[in-house]
Design a protein around this motif. Structure first.
Motif, PDB file in Angstrom:
ATOM      1  N   MET A  98       0.850  -1.172   0.000  1.00  0.00           N
ATOM      2  CA  MET A  98       0.000   0.000   0.000  1.00  0.00           C
ATOM      3  C   MET A  98       0.892   1.229   0.000  1.00  0.00           C
ATOM      4  O   MET A  98       1.902   1.244   0.688  1.00  0.00           O
ATOM      5  CB  MET A  98      -0.864   0.027   1.249  1.00  0.00           C
ATOM      6  CG  MET A  98      -1.823  -1.125   1.352  1.00  0.00           C
ATOM      7  SD  MET A  98      -2.584  -1.180   2.989  1.00  0.00           S
ATOM      8  CE  MET A  98      -1.159  -1.513   3.991  1.00  0.00           C
ATOM      9  N   ILE A  99       0.468   2.218  -0.742  1.00  0.00           N
ATOM     10  CA  ILE A  99       1.214   3.470  -0.815  1.00  0.00           C
ATOM     11  C   ILE A  99       0.254   4.615  -0.533  1.00  0.00           C
ATOM     12  O   ILE A  99      -0.829   4.685  -1.108  1.00  0.00           O
ATOM     13  CB  ILE A  99       1.850   3.676  -2.204  1.00  0.00           C
ATOM     14  CG1 ILE A  99       2.834   2.544  -2.521  1.00  0.00           C
ATOM     15  CG2 ILE A  99       2.544   5.041  -2.281  1.00  0.00           C
ATOM     16  CD1 ILE A  99       3.405   2.587  -3.935  1.00  0.00           C
ATOM     17  N   GLY A 100       0.680   5.524   0.342  1.00  0.00           N
ATOM     18  CA  GLY A 100      -0.081   6.728   0.617  1.00  0.00           C
ATOM     19  C   GLY A 100       0.746   7.952   0.275  1.00  0.00           C
ATOM     20  O   GLY A 100       1.919   8.027   0.640  1.00  0.00           O
ATOM     21  N   THR A 101       0.130   8.902  -0.448  1.00  0.00           N
ATOM     22  CA  THR A 101       0.853  10.108  -0.856  1.00  0.00           C
ATOM     23  C   THR A 101      -0.121  11.251  -1.085  1.00  0.00           C
ATOM     24  O   THR A 101      -1.329  11.054  -1.209  1.00  0.00           O
ATOM     25  CB  THR A 101       1.704   9.831  -2.126  1.00  0.00           C
ATOM     26  OG1 THR A 101       2.487  10.977  -2.412  1.00  0.00           O
ATOM     27  CG2 THR A 101       0.862   9.455  -3.307  1.00  0.00           C
ATOM     28  N   SER A 102       0.440  12.451  -1.178  1.00  0.00           N
ATOM     29  CA  SER A 102      -0.375  13.640  -1.407  1.00  0.00           C
ATOM     30  C   SER A 102       0.370  14.586  -2.339  1.00  0.00           C
ATOM     31  O   SER A 102       0.717  14.191  -3.451  1.00  0.00           O
ATOM     32  CB  SER A 102      -0.703  14.310  -0.059  1.00  0.00           C
ATOM     33  OG  SER A 102      -1.572  15.403  -0.242  1.00  0.00           O
ATOM     34  N   THR A 103       0.657  15.788  -1.874  1.00  0.00           N
ATOM     35  CA  THR A 103       1.290  16.824  -2.688  1.00  0.00           C
ATOM     36  C   THR A 103       2.577  16.314  -3.338  1.00  0.00           C
ATOM     37  O   THR A 103       3.430  15.758  -2.670  1.00  0.00           O
ATOM     38  CB  THR A 103       1.607  18.052  -1.801  1.00  0.00           C
ATOM     39  OG1 THR A 103       0.445  18.387  -1.062  1.00  0.00           O
ATOM     40  CG2 THR A 103       2.047  19.225  -2.649  1.00  0.00           C
ATOM     41  N   ARG A 104       2.679  16.503  -4.644  1.00  0.00           N
ATOM     42  CA  ARG A 104       3.816  16.048  -5.466  1.00  0.00           C
ATOM     43  C   ARG A 104       3.878  14.524  -5.577  1.00  0.00           C
ATOM     44  O   ARG A 104       4.873  13.974  -6.017  1.00  0.00           O
ATOM     45  CB  ARG A 104       5.142  16.586  -4.939  1.00  0.00           C
ATOM     46  CG  ARG A 104       5.212  18.072  -4.796  1.00  0.00           C
ATOM     47  CD  ARG A 104       5.327  18.729  -6.128  1.00  0.00           C
ATOM     48  NE  ARG A 104       5.603  20.160  -5.901  1.00  0.00           N
ATOM     49  CZ  ARG A 104       5.429  21.071  -6.794  1.00  0.00           C
ATOM     50  NH1 ARG A 104       4.991  20.756  -7.981  1.00  0.00           N
ATOM     51  NH2 ARG A 104       5.674  22.325  -6.530  1.00  0.00           N
ATOM     52  N   GLY A 105       2.806  13.862  -5.226  1.00  0.00           N
ATOM     53  CA  GLY A 105       2.764  12.403  -5.274  1.00  0.00           C
ATOM     54  C   GLY A 105       2.850  11.789  -6.658  1.00  0.00           C
ATOM     55  O   GLY A 105       3.496  10.754  -6.814  1.00  0.00           O
ATOM     56  N   PRO A 106       2.224  12.357  -7.693  1.00  0.00           N
ATOM     57  CA  PRO A 106       2.309  11.714  -9.006  1.00  0.00           C
ATOM     58  C   PRO A 106       3.747  11.479  -9.480  1.00  0.00           C
ATOM     59  O   PRO A 106       4.062  10.415 -10.008  1.00  0.00           O
ATOM     60  CB  PRO A 106       1.545  12.666  -9.923  1.00  0.00           C
ATOM     61  CG  PRO A 106       0.474  13.226  -9.027  1.00  0.00           C
ATOM     62  CD  PRO A 106       1.214  13.441  -7.710  1.00  0.00           C
ATOM     63  N   ASN A 107       4.637  12.445  -9.275  1.00  0.00           N
ATOM     64  CA  ASN A 107       6.030  12.242  -9.675  1.00  0.00           C
ATOM     65  C   ASN A 107       6.699  11.162  -8.832  1.00  0.00           C
ATOM     66  O   ASN A 107       7.464  10.346  -9.346  1.00  0.00           O
ATOM     67  CB  ASN A 107       6.820  13.555  -9.586  1.00  0.00           C
ATOM     68  CG  ASN A 107       6.406  14.534 -10.657  1.00  0.00           C
ATOM     69  OD1 ASN A 107       5.875  14.159 -11.693  1.00  0.00           O
ATOM     70  ND2 ASN A 107       6.636  15.804 -10.397  1.00  0.00           N
TER      71      ASN A 107
ATOM     72  N   ILE B  26       4.754   5.419   2.908  1.00  0.00           N
ATOM     73  CA  ILE B  26       4.299   6.804   2.980  1.00  0.00           C
ATOM     74  C   ILE B  26       5.317   7.665   2.244  1.00  0.00           C
ATOM     75  O   ILE B  26       6.498   7.674   2.598  1.00  0.00           O
ATOM     76  CB  ILE B  26       4.205   7.300   4.442  1.00  0.00           C
ATOM     77  CG1 ILE B  26       3.310   6.403   5.282  1.00  0.00           C
ATOM     78  CG2 ILE B  26       3.761   8.751   4.488  1.00  0.00           C
ATOM     79  CD1 ILE B  26       1.852   6.536   5.013  1.00  0.00           C
ATOM     80  N   ILE B  27       4.841   8.363   1.204  1.00  0.00           N
ATOM     81  CA  ILE B  27       5.744   9.242   0.464  1.00  0.00           C
ATOM     82  C   ILE B  27       5.198  10.669   0.459  1.00  0.00           C
ATOM     83  O   ILE B  27       4.175  10.933   1.075  1.00  0.00           O
ATOM     84  CB  ILE B  27       6.036   8.704  -0.958  1.00  0.00           C
ATOM     85  CG1 ILE B  27       4.770   8.413  -1.744  1.00  0.00           C
ATOM     86  CG2 ILE B  27       6.900   7.462  -0.879  1.00  0.00           C
ATOM     87  CD1 ILE B  27       5.012   7.880  -3.157  1.00  0.00           C
ATOM     88  N   THR B  28       5.823  11.555  -0.196  1.00  0.00           N
ATOM     89  CA  THR B  28       5.628  12.997  -0.167  1.00  0.00           C
ATOM     90  C   THR B  28       4.186  13.472   0.027  1.00  0.00           C
ATOM     91  O   THR B  28       3.247  12.847  -0.457  1.00  0.00           O
ATOM     92  CB  THR B  28       6.214  13.618  -1.464  1.00  0.00           C
ATOM     93  OG1 THR B  28       6.204  15.026  -1.348  1.00  0.00           O
ATOM     94  CG2 THR B  28       5.454  13.196  -2.687  1.00  0.00           C
ATOM     95  N   GLY B  29       4.039  14.567   0.736  1.00  0.00           N
ATOM     96  CA  GLY B  29       2.728  15.175   0.895  1.00  0.00           C
ATOM     97  C   GLY B  29       2.624  16.051   2.128  1.00  0.00           C
ATOM     98  O   GLY B  29       3.404  15.925   3.063  1.00  0.00           O
TER      99      GLY B  29
END
Length: 184
Positions: free
Chosen positions: A1-10, A121-124
């Protein structure tokens, strides 16, 4: 599972394109995103990834080697379905700040006791993704990975996840896929 927000698409592009074609697990993704952008994001990532990437539907059985992106405006949760796991979509309320919600996804996965889980958990911005690792770590067979401060475009969500003390590894985004693979 991956959770991300702002700048997540890159960041998702970096992570998903490094997974092998024969990935032996499904990847369920929450990206804070408006509903009209989900399909194009899934199509773009599908076009550059070795795995299949698609917009998640409701009542869909998860398949290995497939990335499922939560539809904007809907919470994506997981439920047992026989010996499989099925997606469930629930429309968010009008006052829902994060919909889809990383925490909603992770907390639903915590209820799946017979499965190992890897939470990323990545950027956001913000703290969506803080309650989820807490719930997950209370269930069996969980590893949690957060993006490093030095590498994160927006360090809010990874910082909040790290503050729980439940993150097993902190990695630059370029190394998250290989870290996931290490735990399989």
């Amino acid at each position: 599972m991956i959770g991300t927000s702002t700048r997540g698409p890159n960041a998702l592009h970096t992570v998903l394109t490094k997974f092998p074609e024969n990935l032996p697990i499904p990847i369920v993704i929450v990206q804070h995103i408006p509903p009209w952008f989900t399909s194009s994001l899934a199509n773009r990532l599908n076009g550059v990834s070795k795995i299949t990437v698609k917009e998640a539907g409701g009542r869909e059985i998860l398949q290995d080697g497939t990335g499922y992106i939560a539809l904007g405006g809907f919470h994506l949760t997981l439920r047992p379905f026989g010996k499989s796991v099925m997606t469930h979509l629930e429309q968010g309320s009008k006052d829902c700040i994060h919909c889809p919600s990383v925490d909603q996804l992770f907390m639903s996965a915590a209820q799946l006791k017979d499965y190992g889980k890897i939470a990323v958990i990545i950027t956001g911005m913000g703290s969506d993704g803080t309650k989820g690792p807490i719930a997950l770590k209370g269930s069996a067979h969980v590893k949690a990975i957060a993006e490093s401060k030095e590498n994160s475009v927006v360090f809010g969500i990874p910082k909040a996840a790290n503050a729980t003390g439940l993150i097993d590894e902190t990695k630059d985004v370029e190394h998250i896929s290989e870290t996931v693979m290490k735990y399989l």
